[in-house]
Design a protein around this motif. Structure first.
Motif, PDB file in Angstrom:
ATOM      1  N   THR A  55      10.665  14.299  12.207  1.00  0.00           N
ATOM      2  CA  THR A  55       9.884  15.333  12.871  1.00  0.00           C
ATOM      3  C   THR A  55       9.713  14.959  14.331  1.00  0.00           C
ATOM      4  N   VAL A  56      10.084  15.864  15.190  1.00  0.00           N
ATOM      5  CA  VAL A  56       9.819  15.723  16.613  1.00  0.00           C
ATOM      6  C   VAL A  56       8.985  16.926  17.030  1.00  0.00           C
ATOM      7  N   TYR A  57       8.296  16.791  18.147  1.00  0.00           N
ATOM      8  CA  TYR A  57       7.332  17.793  18.583  1.00  0.00           C
ATOM      9  C   TYR A  57       7.602  18.170  20.031  1.00  0.00           C
ATOM     10  N   ILE A  58       7.274  19.421  20.365  1.00  0.00           N
ATOM     11  CA  ILE A  58       7.442  19.905  21.739  1.00  0.00           C
ATOM     12  C   ILE A  58       6.231  20.739  22.124  1.00  0.00           C
ATOM     13  N   ASP A  59       5.770  20.534  23.355  1.00  0.00           N
ATOM     14  CA  ASP A  59       4.672  21.359  23.849  1.00  0.00           C
ATOM     15  C   ASP A  59       5.233  22.520  24.670  1.00  0.00           C
ATOM     16  N   PRO A  60       4.405  23.523  24.964  1.00  0.00           N
ATOM     17  CA  PRO A  60       4.887  24.686  25.729  1.00  0.00           C
ATOM     18  C   PRO A  60       5.358  24.270  27.130  1.00  0.00           C
ATOM     19  N   PRO A  61       6.300  25.006  27.690  1.00  0.00           N
ATOM     20  CA  PRO A  61       6.762  24.698  29.048  1.00  0.00           C
ATOM     21  C   PRO A  61       5.712  25.105  30.087  1.00  0.00           C
TER      22      PRO A  61
END
Length: 89
Positions: free
Chosen positions: A2-8
């Motif tokens: 699992t990897v995570y990304i925040d909004p640009p």
């Protein structure tokens, strides 16, 4: 994995950026980024900087969307947080 990304929402170099992180290991993070063709130069201490035009691709590849605050929490709780101003171990 699992990897995570925040909004640009982080401005720089005339565009907006997201942060891509893992709460497991840097190896996991690098493998995910490599599979998407994200260059290693986009890795900064504990995350990859992802330009806004790649956000949808990263999510489609399996990154979980979280808030920027959640990115920091995940990194801190996993022990992978490397704040600026501290030497890399």
């Amino acid at each position: 994995m699992t990897v995570y990304i925040d909004p640009p929402s982080w401005p720089g170099h005339g565009r907006m950026w997201s942060h891509l992180v893992s709460d497991e290991s840097y190896d996991e993070l690098h493998a995910f980024a490599d599979a998407l063709g994200v260059p290693r130069r986009a890795f900064e201490r504990d995350h990859y900087d992802i330009p806004s035009h790649r956000y949808a691709d990263v999510v489609a590849a399996g990154a979980v969307e979280v808030s920027s605050r959640e990115v920091v929490r995940l990194l801190t709780e996993s022990g992978l947080r490397r704040p600026k101003g501290r030497p890399l171990a």
